[in-house]
Design a protein around this motif. Structure first.
Motif, mmCIF file in Angstrom:
data_model
loop_
_atom_site.group_PDB
_atom_site.id
_atom_site.type_symbol
_atom_site.label_atom_id
_atom_site.label_comp_id
_atom_site.label_asym_id
_atom_site.label_seq_id
_atom_site.Cartn_x
_atom_site.Cartn_y
_atom_site.Cartn_z
ATOM 1 N N LYS B 264 8.613 -6.941 5.046
ATOM 2 C CA LYS B 264 10.081 -6.972 4.549
ATOM 3 C C LYS B 264 10.674 -8.650 4.445
ATOM 4 C CE LYS B 264 12.806 -6.477 2.488
ATOM 5 N NZ LYS B 264 13.405 -5.843 1.360
ATOM 6 N N MET B 265 10.384 -9.419 5.541
ATOM 7 C CA MET B 265 11.343 -10.478 5.652
ATOM 8 C C MET B 265 10.780 -12.113 5.319
ATOM 9 S SD MET B 265 14.227 -9.228 6.359
ATOM 10 C CE MET B 265 15.420 -10.520 7.056
ATOM 11 N N ARG B 266 9.457 -12.036 5.226
ATOM 12 C CA ARG B 266 8.623 -13.187 5.072
ATOM 13 C C ARG B 266 9.183 -13.875 3.757
ATOM 14 N NH1 ARG B 266 4.856 -14.301 1.389
ATOM 15 N NH2 ARG B 266 4.014 -16.539 1.593
ATOM 16 N N ARG B 267 9.016 -13.101 2.632
ATOM 17 C CA ARG B 267 9.782 -13.443 1.514
ATOM 18 C C ARG B 267 10.477 -12.256 0.962
ATOM 19 N NH1 ARG B 267 6.698 -17.270 -2.767
ATOM 20 N NH2 ARG B 267 8.174 -16.819 -3.749
ATOM 21 N N THR B 268 11.772 -11.957 0.501
ATOM 22 C CA THR B 268 12.138 -10.944 0.306
ATOM 23 C C THR B 268 11.904 -10.755 -1.176
ATOM 24 O OG1 THR B 268 14.470 -11.548 0.257
ATOM 25 C CG2 THR B 268 13.734 -10.678 2.503
ATOM 26 N N GLY B 269 11.888 -11.786 -1.976
ATOM 27 C CA GLY B 269 12.140 -11.776 -3.538
ATOM 28 C C GLY B 269 10.784 -11.348 -4.043
ATOM 29 N N ILE B 270 9.613 -11.329 -3.285
ATOM 30 C CA ILE B 270 8.489 -10.911 -4.317
ATOM 31 C C ILE B 270 8.021 -9.654 -4.529
ATOM 32 C CG2 ILE B 270 7.430 -13.159 -3.497
ATOM 33 C CD1 ILE B 270 5.632 -11.662 -1.587
ATOM 34 N N CYS B 271 7.245 -9.227 -5.364
ATOM 35 C CA CYS B 271 7.141 -7.949 -5.864
ATOM 36 C C CYS B 271 6.522 -6.849 -4.687
ATOM 37 C CB CYS B 271 6.529 -7.770 -7.172
ATOM 38 S SG CYS B 271 4.903 -8.361 -7.070
ATOM 39 N N GLY B 272 5.510 -7.828 -3.934
ATOM 40 C CA GLY B 272 4.906 -6.944 -2.598
ATOM 41 C C GLY B 272 5.668 -6.898 -1.497
ATOM 42 N N ALA B 273 6.999 -7.272 -1.390
ATOM 43 C CA ALA B 273 7.929 -6.987 -0.123
ATOM 44 C C ALA B 273 8.106 -5.661 0.047
ATOM 45 C CB ALA B 273 9.067 -7.819 -0.358
ATOM 46 N N LEU B 274 8.220 -5.218 1.224
ATOM 47 C CA LEU B 274 8.397 -3.699 1.538
ATOM 48 C C LEU B 274 9.988 -3.436 1.222
ATOM 49 C CD1 LEU B 274 8.194 -1.480 3.623
ATOM 50 C CD2 LEU B 274 8.852 -2.812 5.333
ATOM 51 N N GLU B 275 10.204 -2.316 0.607
ATOM 52 C CA GLU B 275 11.238 -1.981 0.280
ATOM 53 C C GLU B 275 11.683 -0.680 0.963
ATOM 54 O OE1 GLU B 275 13.044 -3.923 -1.067
ATOM 55 O OE2 GLU B 275 11.963 -5.111 -2.664
ATOM 56 N N THR B 276 10.619 0.367 1.287
ATOM 57 C CA THR B 276 11.223 1.448 2.158
ATOM 58 C C THR B 276 10.230 1.665 3.253
ATOM 59 O OG1 THR B 276 12.054 2.495 0.018
ATOM 60 C CG2 THR B 276 11.281 4.069 1.874
ATOM 61 N N LEU B 277 10.810 1.852 4.517
ATOM 62 C CA LEU B 277 9.905 1.947 5.694
ATOM 63 C C LEU B 277 9.821 3.544 6.065
ATOM 64 C CD1 LEU B 277 8.371 0.307 8.147
ATOM 65 C CD2 LEU B 277 10.788 0.379 9.082
ATOM 66 N N LEU B 278 8.593 4.113 6.081
ATOM 67 C CA LEU B 278 8.496 5.387 6.405
ATOM 68 C C LEU B 278 8.186 5.630 7.863
ATOM 69 C CD1 LEU B 278 6.835 6.359 3.223
ATOM 70 C CD2 LEU B 278 9.195 6.853 3.638
ATOM 71 N N ILE B 279 8.831 6.202 8.753
ATOM 72 C CA ILE B 279 8.531 6.195 10.163
ATOM 73 C C ILE B 279 8.041 7.797 10.519
ATOM 74 C CG2 ILE B 279 9.164 5.631 12.416
ATOM 75 C CD1 ILE B 279 11.228 3.648 11.483
ATOM 76 N N ASP B 280 6.950 7.771 11.256
ATOM 77 C CA ASP B 280 6.575 9.153 11.632
ATOM 78 C C ASP B 280 7.715 9.696 12.602
ATOM 79 O OD1 ASP B 280 3.709 10.855 11.397
ATOM 80 O OD2 ASP B 280 5.042 11.412 12.636
ATOM 81 N N ALA B 281 8.259 10.833 12.469
ATOM 82 C CA ALA B 281 9.174 11.348 13.220
ATOM 83 C C ALA B 281 8.692 11.467 14.810
ATOM 84 C CB ALA B 281 9.631 12.891 13.058
ATOM 85 N N ALA B 282 7.295 11.230 15.030
ATOM 86 C CA ALA B 282 6.607 11.506 16.299
ATOM 87 C C ALA B 282 6.321 10.342 16.725
ATOM 88 C CB ALA B 282 5.278 12.429 15.947
ATOM 89 N N TYR B 283 6.624 9.128 15.972
ATOM 90 C CA TYR B 283 6.257 7.985 16.513
ATOM 91 C C TYR B 283 7.535 7.442 17.762
ATOM 92 C CZ TYR B 283 5.766 2.705 16.309
ATOM 93 O OH TYR B 283 5.329 1.317 16.325
ATOM 94 N N PRO B 284 6.452 7.150 18.756
ATOM 95 C CA PRO B 284 7.466 6.963 19.990
ATOM 96 C C PRO B 284 8.114 5.599 20.041
ATOM 97 C CG PRO B 284 4.878 6.531 20.696
ATOM 98 C CD PRO B 284 5.250 7.024 19.063
ATOM 99 N N ASP B 285 8.078 4.675 19.014
ATOM 100 C CA ASP B 285 8.418 3.440 19.347
ATOM 101 C C ASP B 285 9.469 2.962 18.218
ATOM 102 O OD1 ASP B 285 8.610 1.005 20.832
ATOM 103 O OD2 ASP B 285 7.914 -0.283 19.246
#
Lengths: 429, 429
Positions: B264-285
């Protein structure tokens, strides 16, 4: 046109657009399931389809009889009726073609290349299906089975739109294919036959950018020209096969005669047939070459220098250099060297298949490097321009465009690729 | 619109059509010469162009100053002015990029595969240039040098149409490139800069089917959308980079945090930047992951389950799932397992780059196989979605279409192929 007509026309187009959108959505859903099927499952499904075709001869022949009757009543030519007509042998051949496609290696998942980066990332490019294809074809009902089989083998869904002449035959062949495919787990919507012959349905397919991934027209020049002119969807096709064979002055005379006559006369109606023969002005055996061509029953239309060689040669007009005869007619131009031959091909060719006959390897390599056609041949008949002859198993068509796939297009051309990147926690500095 | 306006408009379009036809014809003629140039000649020509860029700093900077002044007067934002601005270091970087392309292996003539048939015919597929490309771009003047260099390296002619903001800079860079290229034998018309900024010239390029072989838009979403909507020429592009990273429940927590923040944050303006984070409901962290993202300065917009984890998370709307922020904003959806993650990606993604973080190899392979994107990653930052990072040397862009080339497009994607068939007299039985 009065406003009532205008409104009705607009309404019809909207109905066809809605129809195609619905078919495309169903096809895309089915394709996502098909894309996940294993090699073995798709093989089984295609073999079941072949078996259903063999087992449905009575229904297919009954349907075909309806088309033949309607065609005769509509005054179709004997050639068109023959193109349409099926018999038990032709249905067996059709089933055998589907079985052959079933036996081809599954392109889906094939690795194109692998590349490990210094940071440890491993990059693979692997082949994946394209998605939903549209096939628009004319009176040959075998396309219904052939094209559907190739699409399914490569994991693509397909929307088929055949000619009205073959409507009943296509429906019967499609029904048999679907029985076989679905019995082995392929979703029925993976292979859909357009449920209407409304011409506006073709327009709606051509406009369905983003819904249909690629359209392949199979048929005569007017069909291909219409598709190329109107499509907003990418098209894989060739419009013309204006194939040249250039006889270099150092060609072996017997080889030159044999290749030229085969390239022209073996089958005159295929796109790889020779249409323009270019003879080097310094070639010593031009008279025998042209005599052999004339004696084989071919009409020869030549430029002034060619006409001077044999009085049976009639005068070519400017139009002849750009004409795909698909008949026992050849145009002949005398040219001064390989550069002039290549200039003629660049000016008049269709980037399909062009050939040199020569004993001079350096001239052959120059011709191979510089002629800008999908297929460039040395010392062979252009009638080999065919996916089967190229060892590709089967072809969906020959493309003369410059992107995606060129020349005979087989399973590989019905796939795209994706990049798989495997890391162990790498982040970009 | 009255008829005078209508006539004038039509006349303008005709003038632009005629202009583009003339430029395309000149480009295609130049390309035929370029296509015959040897690897070494093209390398020399590109090195000369790089050298001319270094030697033309004063002229380029003077031209750039005119653009900066005009841009400031026109009220361009500081960000746009920065995008436009050159200095000695940026010109050196631009020349270095051209030198780097000069050093890449020539794709033209590379053999893709060889196949000998039982009848003795030997079939090679070799890479050849595509022909004439059109590049339509916005305010970054470096594209003038970058894109031209890649086109020339692959033997293509190019018609460049840059943004009006960078007009003087583009002309100066183009002039320097041409001095270098022509000094080494490349025809000047191989790299042409559109001589007018008339917007109808872009329309004429987009309509030039058969004259321009492919168009590559380089710029923001509105430019790409317009090109994709209007082009009759094939387009290589991506419209959106809505990149997902899915954190599987078995992901290593530290790896997940590091990858998500980098993506997400290294460079926000490039097309490969993360836009949607999907987190598993069972992910403990999840709590620590979202806390780290928030602490890094990122705005987080989440669904109800994400909001329940950290009160700093604001509510996402339906629109967020389809938004490419290109900014320090991320949308977060909690998902129930890999199937739900893949369903979210299929529903909202743009087929660019999608990533899974997991310690479970079977789940990783399922994700790689089933996610239908140009690039699918495991345990790596999506910021690696770049031709340079992929080892391709340089990229002309990233494509999310399904035909011809997909993902980062470099020299190989700027070529097509032809079939070379070598025989010794074979005719088809």
């Amino acid at each position: 046109m009065n406003s009532n007509n205008l409104n009705r026309k607009t309404g019809e187009n909207e109905a066809m657009t809605t129809l195609v959108q619905g078919l495309a959505a169903a096809g895309r859903t089915a394709q996502r399931k098909l894309a996940r099927m294993a090699d073995r499952e798709k093989t089984d499904a295609l073999q079941s389809a072949a078996s259903e075709l063999r087992g449905s001869k009575d229904e297919i022949l009954a349907a075909n009889a309806l088309d033949i009757t309607a065609g005769a009543e509509a005054g179709l030519s004997a050639a068109l009726i023959d193109r349409l007509a099926l018999d038990a042998g032709r249905i067996d051949a059709l089933a055998a073609a589907v079985d052959q496609v079933a036996g081809l290696p599954d392109p889906v998942g094939q690795r194109i290349d692998r590349n490990q980066r210094p940071n440890g990332l491993v990059l693979d490019r692997v082949r994946v299906p394209i998605g939903l294809l549209g096939i628009i074809y004319e009176s040959r009902p075998n396309v219904t089975a052939d094209a559907a089989a190739l699409c399914v083998r490569a994991g693509n869904a397909v929307l088929l739109r055949g000619g009205t002449d073959a409507l009943h035959s296509n429906r019967a062949i499609h029904a048999a294919m679907i029985r076989g495919l679905t019995s082995a787990g392929v979703p029925a919507d993976a292979v859909q036959l357009m449920p209407t012959q409304d011409r506006d349905a073709v327009g709606a397919m051509l406009a369905a950018a983003g819904l249909i991934d690629m359209i392949i027209p199979r048929g005569g020049k007017s069909l291909v020209a219409r598709v190329q002119a109107d499509a907003r969807v990418p098209v894989l096709a060739h419009l013309d096969g204006i194939c040249h064979t250039y006889i270099h002055h150092g060609a072996d005379p017997e080889m030159a005669r044999t290749i030229a006559v085969n390239a022209k006369m073996r089958r005159t109606g295929i796109c790889g047939a020779l249409e323009t023969l270019l003879i080097d002005a310094a070639y010593p055996d031009a008279s025998a070459l042209l005599g052999t061509m004339l004696d084989s029953g071919c009409e020869v239309r030549g430029d002034a220098r060619a006409q001077a060689i044999d009085r049976r040669i009639i005068a070519a007009t400017g139009q002849d250099w750009g004409t795909e005869y698909l008949d026992s007619i050849v145009s002949v131009a005398m040219v001064d060297g390989v550069e002039a031959a290549m200039a003629h091909i660049a000016a008049h060719g269709s980037h399909h298949t062009d050939t040199i006959v020569t004993a001079d390897d350096a001239v052959a390599e120059e011709f191979l490097a510089e002629v800008d056609s999908a297929i460039v041949m040395v010392n062979a008949s252009s009638q080999f321009a065919d996916g089967g002859e190229f060892g590709l198993g089967a072809e969906i068509g020959i493309a003369t465009g410059r992107l995606h796939a060129r020349g005979p297009v087989a399973l590989e051309g019905l796939t795209t690729y994706k990049w798989l990147v495997r890391g162990n926690g790498q982040v970009r500095p």
